[in-house]
Motif scaffolding. Structure first.
Motif, PDB file in Angstrom:
ATOM      1  N   ALA A   1       0.845  -1.201   0.000  1.00 49.26           N
ATOM      2  CA  ALA A   1       0.000   0.000   0.000  1.00 49.26           C
ATOM      3  C   ALA A   1       0.878   1.248   0.000  1.00 49.26           C
ATOM      4  O   ALA A   1       1.801   1.365   0.808  1.00 49.26           O
ATOM      5  CB  ALA A   1      -0.910  -0.004   1.221  1.00 49.26           C
ATOM      6  N   LEU A   2       0.576   2.173  -0.919  1.00 50.65           N
ATOM      7  CA  LEU A   2       1.338   3.420  -1.065  1.00 50.65           C
ATOM      8  C   LEU A   2       0.392   4.600  -0.912  1.00 50.65           C
ATOM      9  O   LEU A   2      -0.608   4.684  -1.625  1.00 50.65           O
ATOM     10  CB  LEU A   2       1.999   3.472  -2.442  1.00 50.65           C
ATOM     11  CG  LEU A   2       2.687   4.784  -2.814  1.00 50.65           C
ATOM     12  CD1 LEU A   2       4.054   4.878  -2.149  1.00 50.65           C
ATOM     13  CD2 LEU A   2       2.833   4.928  -4.329  1.00 50.65           C
ATOM     14  N   SER A   3       0.711   5.530   0.019  1.00 49.83           N
ATOM     15  CA  SER A   3      -0.140   6.717   0.169  1.00 49.83           C
ATOM     16  C   SER A   3       0.038   7.612  -1.051  1.00 49.83           C
ATOM     17  O   SER A   3       1.152   7.907  -1.467  1.00 49.83           O
ATOM     18  CB  SER A   3       0.207   7.473   1.453  1.00 49.83           C
ATOM     19  OG  SER A   3       1.550   7.898   1.452  1.00 49.83           O
ATOM     20  N   ARG A   4      -1.072   8.076  -1.622  1.00 54.88           N
ATOM     21  CA  ARG A   4      -1.020   8.857  -2.858  1.00 54.88           C
ATOM     22  C   ARG A   4      -1.613  10.251  -2.720  1.00 54.88           C
ATOM     23  O   ARG A   4      -1.657  11.001  -3.689  1.00 54.88           O
ATOM     24  CB  ARG A   4      -1.730   8.100  -3.988  1.00 54.88           C
ATOM     25  CG  ARG A   4      -3.222   7.917  -3.787  1.00 54.88           C
ATOM     26  CD  ARG A   4      -3.863   7.153  -4.950  1.00 54.88           C
ATOM     27  NE  ARG A   4      -5.314   7.157  -4.868  1.00 54.88           N
ATOM     28  CZ  ARG A   4      -6.102   8.093  -5.381  1.00 54.88           C
ATOM     29  NH1 ARG A   4      -5.569   9.107  -6.043  1.00 54.88           N
ATOM     30  NH2 ARG A   4      -7.409   8.023  -5.263  1.00 54.88           N
TER      31      ARG A   4
ATOM     32  N   ALA B   1      -1.817  13.817   0.121  1.00 56.36           N
ATOM     33  CA  ALA B   1      -1.309  14.503   1.328  1.00 56.36           C
ATOM     34  C   ALA B   1       0.121  14.074   1.634  1.00 56.36           C
ATOM     35  O   ALA B   1       1.065  14.649   1.109  1.00 56.36           O
ATOM     36  CB  ALA B   1      -2.246  14.270   2.510  1.00 56.36           C
ATOM     37  N   THR B   2       0.307  13.076   2.488  1.00 55.81           N
ATOM     38  CA  THR B   2       1.658  12.576   2.798  1.00 55.81           C
ATOM     39  C   THR B   2       2.000  11.485   1.788  1.00 55.81           C
ATOM     40  O   THR B   2       1.871  10.294   2.075  1.00 55.81           O
ATOM     41  CB  THR B   2       1.724  12.030   4.230  1.00 55.81           C
ATOM     42  OG1 THR B   2       0.672  11.079   4.421  1.00 55.81           O
ATOM     43  CG2 THR B   2       1.584  13.138   5.235  1.00 55.81           C
ATOM     44  N   ILE B   3       2.454  11.907   0.634  1.00 61.35           N
ATOM     45  CA  ILE B   3       2.634  10.983  -0.482  1.00 61.35           C
ATOM     46  C   ILE B   3       3.915  10.169  -0.322  1.00 61.35           C
ATOM     47  O   ILE B   3       4.945  10.685   0.112  1.00 61.35           O
ATOM     48  CB  ILE B   3       2.645  11.757  -1.811  1.00 61.35           C
ATOM     49  CG1 ILE B   3       1.243  12.310  -2.077  1.00 61.35           C
ATOM     50  CG2 ILE B   3       3.102  10.881  -2.980  1.00 61.35           C
ATOM     51  CD1 ILE B   3       1.143  13.204  -3.268  1.00 61.35           C
ATOM     52  N   GLY B   4       3.828   8.880  -0.675  1.00 59.73           N
ATOM     53  CA  GLY B   4       5.009   8.032  -0.721  1.00 59.73           C
ATOM     54  C   GLY B   4       5.251   7.178   0.504  1.00 59.73           C
ATOM     55  O   GLY B   4       6.264   6.486   0.580  1.00 59.73           O
ATOM     56  N   LYS B   5       4.341   7.174   1.480  1.00 63.66           N
ATOM     57  CA  LYS B   5       4.466   6.281   2.627  1.00 63.66           C
ATOM     58  C   LYS B   5       4.056   4.876   2.196  1.00 63.66           C
ATOM     59  O   LYS B   5       3.045   4.694   1.512  1.00 63.66           O
ATOM     60  CB  LYS B   5       3.588   6.746   3.791  1.00 63.66           C
ATOM     61  CG  LYS B   5       3.942   8.134   4.311  1.00 63.66           C
ATOM     62  CD  LYS B   5       5.253   8.127   5.040  1.00 63.66           C
ATOM     63  CE  LYS B   5       5.549   9.474   5.671  1.00 63.66           C
ATOM     64  NZ  LYS B   5       6.818   9.484   6.412  1.00 63.66           N
ATOM     65  N   VAL B   6       4.849   3.899   2.603  1.00 65.76           N
ATOM     66  CA  VAL B   6       4.658   2.526   2.096  1.00 65.76           C
ATOM     67  C   VAL B   6       4.505   1.556   3.253  1.00 65.76           C
ATOM     68  O   VAL B   6       5.219   1.639   4.258  1.00 65.76           O
ATOM     69  CB  VAL B   6       5.857   2.084   1.232  1.00 65.76           C
ATOM     70  CG1 VAL B   6       5.589   0.734   0.584  1.00 65.76           C
ATOM     71  CG2 VAL B   6       6.186   3.131   0.177  1.00 65.76           C
ATOM     72  N   ALA B   7       3.571   0.626   3.101  1.00 65.92           N
ATOM     73  CA  ALA B   7       3.431  -0.466   4.063  1.00 65.92           C
ATOM     74  C   ALA B   7       3.096  -1.740   3.323  1.00 65.92           C
ATOM     75  O   ALA B   7       2.488  -1.718   2.241  1.00 65.92           O
ATOM     76  CB  ALA B   7       2.352  -0.150   5.094  1.00 65.92           C
TER      77      ALA B   7
ATOM     78  N   ASP C   1      -7.109   6.975  -0.282  1.00 67.90           N
ATOM     79  CA  ASP C   1      -5.848   7.713  -0.306  1.00 67.90           C
ATOM     80  C   ASP C   1      -4.650   6.816  -0.588  1.00 67.90           C
ATOM     81  O   ASP C   1      -3.508   7.280  -0.567  1.00 67.90           O
ATOM     82  CB  ASP C   1      -5.636   8.425   1.040  1.00 67.90           C
ATOM     83  CG  ASP C   1      -6.738   9.427   1.336  1.00 67.90           C
ATOM     84  OD1 ASP C   1      -6.902  10.350   0.527  1.00 67.90           O
ATOM     85  OD2 ASP C   1      -7.438   9.265   2.348  1.00 67.90           O
ATOM     86  N   PHE C   2      -4.906   5.552  -0.869  1.00 73.70           N
ATOM     87  CA  PHE C   2      -3.822   4.605  -1.111  1.00 73.70           C
ATOM     88  C   PHE C   2      -3.989   3.913  -2.461  1.00 73.70           C
ATOM     89  O   PHE C   2      -5.101   3.590  -2.878  1.00 73.70           O
ATOM     90  CB  PHE C   2      -3.784   3.533  -0.007  1.00 73.70           C
ATOM     91  CG  PHE C   2      -3.309   4.073   1.313  1.00 73.70           C
ATOM     92  CD1 PHE C   2      -1.987   3.953   1.702  1.00 73.70           C
ATOM     93  CD2 PHE C   2      -4.194   4.732   2.163  1.00 73.70           C
ATOM     94  CE1 PHE C   2      -1.546   4.479   2.906  1.00 73.70           C
ATOM     95  CE2 PHE C   2      -3.767   5.260   3.370  1.00 73.70           C
ATOM     96  CZ  PHE C   2      -2.438   5.130   3.738  1.00 73.70           C
ATOM     97  N   ALA C   3      -2.848   3.715  -3.131  1.00 71.74           N
ATOM     98  CA  ALA C   3      -2.777   2.837  -4.301  1.00 71.74           C
ATOM     99  C   ALA C   3      -2.168   1.535  -3.805  1.00 71.74           C
ATOM    100  O   ALA C   3      -1.110   1.539  -3.165  1.00 71.74           O
ATOM    101  CB  ALA C   3      -1.921   3.455  -5.384  1.00 71.74           C
ATOM    102  N   CYS C   4      -2.823   0.433  -4.075  1.00 71.45           N
ATOM    103  CA  CYS C   4      -2.423  -0.861  -3.509  1.00 71.45           C
ATOM    104  C   CYS C   4      -2.138  -1.854  -4.629  1.00 71.45           C
ATOM    105  O   CYS C   4      -2.916  -1.965  -5.588  1.00 71.45           O
ATOM    106  CB  CYS C   4      -3.520  -1.409  -2.604  1.00 71.45           C
ATOM    107  SG  CYS C   4      -3.958  -0.290  -1.259  1.00 71.45           S
ATOM    108  N   TYR C   5      -1.021  -2.562  -4.488  1.00 69.65           N
ATOM    109  CA  TYR C   5      -0.636  -3.546  -5.494  1.00 69.65           C
ATOM    110  C   TYR C   5      -0.588  -4.933  -4.859  1.00 69.65           C
ATOM    111  O   TYR C   5       0.091  -5.155  -3.844  1.00 69.65           O
ATOM    112  CB  TYR C   5       0.732  -3.216  -6.081  1.00 69.65           C
ATOM    113  CG  TYR C   5       0.730  -2.020  -7.003  1.00 69.65           C
ATOM    114  CD1 TYR C   5       0.377  -2.153  -8.345  1.00 69.65           C
ATOM    115  CD2 TYR C   5       1.081  -0.754  -6.536  1.00 69.65           C
ATOM    116  CE1 TYR C   5       0.381  -1.052  -9.198  1.00 69.65           C
ATOM    117  CE2 TYR C   5       1.092   0.344  -7.380  1.00 69.65           C
ATOM    118  CZ  TYR C   5       0.741   0.189  -8.711  1.00 69.65           C
ATOM    119  OH  TYR C   5       0.749   1.273  -9.551  1.00 69.65           O
TER     120      TYR C   5
END
Length: 405
Positions: free
Chosen positions: A98-101, A103-109, A120-124
């Motif tokens: 999951a990548l935040s897309r 506000a706080t862009i680029g946080k990854v989990a 607010d997340f793009a998920c692969y």
């Protein structure tokens, strides 16, 4: 060799590597959606309490400060199965990246269990040719790319079509595994140092509270303590700001220390200079802020000009430095003023400090606390080096400049 040094040596940190003009041998340029399934999240209706506080974790921007670099198992908010069923949110499988897309862009989990996310997340969801931990490390190394892709957005957002068209270089699965393992080991070293520093700071705080209040005495000392006014045990030099016309950034005169903005990690920094020296602060002085915020303690790293937002506490006693740090929170009861919280010269000099009358006890307490500070500083230096090593590893391993296998 230290763990950090061993890591740097193994991955040739510091060596100059040319950017490859062609794809690294065995790597292929792939459209990410061809090797992973892209999903976006959704927010169930806030007007339906039965959609919320269920047993399904729901990843949102409320978690953005805690997710970076983590395999995520818990979130601040949860949704119910009914909320999922009646919204566009989907249950995403364990292992989804999951990548935040917004506000706080680029946080990854990496999702450590089945959960849902906000929009607010793009998920692969990675397929058999793509390792999720490799993709997570790749995304973390793409900060500049995320900023570029966000350019032109008025809402700090990278829109979903961008993620549908995203292309990445993909090494073989064994190389993905080797890269992910190396970077995860670097993360583990960094996290271990962060935990150790936090533990040492807590120990130091406890030692200060005990030793600087006579709650615990060092072996061999039993003498009397008294409350002393700061003006009795040190000289206090209040600051006075020079004319603004004397300010400069060309290092003419001395650095001007005006307040908290001129202090980093309890040390004065060179930010603004002045050619007009109103009040002189000397290297080694204790610098105390006297205006918004009041009572922050630092050390003068060089001769300087004292602005009106600070004062210098001049004493040859290291004990006083530690005692003032321990008493920082007490200044809030003295600060006053309709525009700025502040204290005046009389209030600074009248500030009370618990004080052992035996000079040897003062020196011994200061030595214990100074040694603790030195240990923490050494660990912080190791942590900074480990972060630099990790950054270099990412630049080299994720571009194929260094091949792990």
């Amino acid at each position: 060799m230290s763990e950090v040094g061993d890591l740097a040596s193994r991955w040739h940190v510091g060596r100059v590597h040319p950017t490859p003009d062609v794809e690294p041998d065995g790597w292929t340029l792939e459209k990410l959606c061809d090797i992973a399934r892209l999903e976006s999240g959704h927010t169930p209706s806030r007007n339906r309490p039965d959609y919320w506080d269920g047993d399904i974790p729901w990843l949102s921007l409320h978690d953005s400060k805690t997710i970076e670099g983590k395999t995520l198992h818990k979130t601040k908010m949860t949704v119910s199965a009914l909320g999922i069923a009646n919204s566009s949110a989907r249950l995403l499988p364990k292992g989804t990246v999951a990548l935040s897309r917004t506000a706080t862009i680029g946080k990854v989990a990496i999702l450590g269990r089945e959960m849902a996310t906000s929009q607010d997340f793009a998920c692969y969801i990675c397929g058999p040719r793509l390792l999720n931990s490799y993709l997570a490390h790749l995304f973390r190394g793409m900060g500049g790319e995320w900023e570029r892709l966000m350019a032109g957005s008025t809402h700090n957002t990278i829109y979903m079509p961008t993620f549908q068209n995203l292309q990445i270089l993909v090494p073989s699965m064994p190389e993905q595994e080797a890269i992910a393992e190396a970077l995860s080991n670097a993360d583990g070293l960094i996290e271990g140092l962060e935990r150790l520093i936090a533990k040492k700071r807590l120990i130091k705080r406890g030692a200060m509270q005990d030793l600087l209040t006579a709650k615990r005495r060092l072996p061999g000392f039993s003498g009397e303590w008294k409350e002393k006014h700061l003006g009795e045990i040190a000289a206090v030099i209040m600051g006075q700001s020079p004319r603004s016309a004397a300010y400069n950034s060309e290092a003419r005169g001395l650095p001007l220390i005006q307040g908290a903005a001129d202090i980093r990690a309890r040390k004065t920094i060179r930010r603004i200079f002045t050619s007009e020296i109103t009040k002189l602060g000397k290297r080694g002085d204790i610098i105390l802020t006297v205006r918004a915020p009041v009572g922050e303690v630092s050390r003068a790293e060089f001769d300087l000009c004292l602005g009106r937002g600070v004062c210098a506490v001049r004493t040859g006693q290291e004990f006083v430095y530690h005692a003032l740090i321990n008493a920082e929170s007490a200044w809030s009861s003295l600060s006053k003023g309709s525009t700025f919280d502040s204290v005046n010269a009389d209030e600074v000099r009248a500030f009370e400090v618990m004080y052992p009358l035996d000079s040897e006890e003062r020196v011994s307490i200061a030595n214990v606390l100074t040694d603790m500070d030195a240990e923490i500083l050494a660990l912080e230096a190791r942590l900074e080096k480990a972060r630099q090593v990790k950054e270099s590893m990412m630049q080299n391993l994720l571009t194929g400049r260094i091949r792990p296998i």
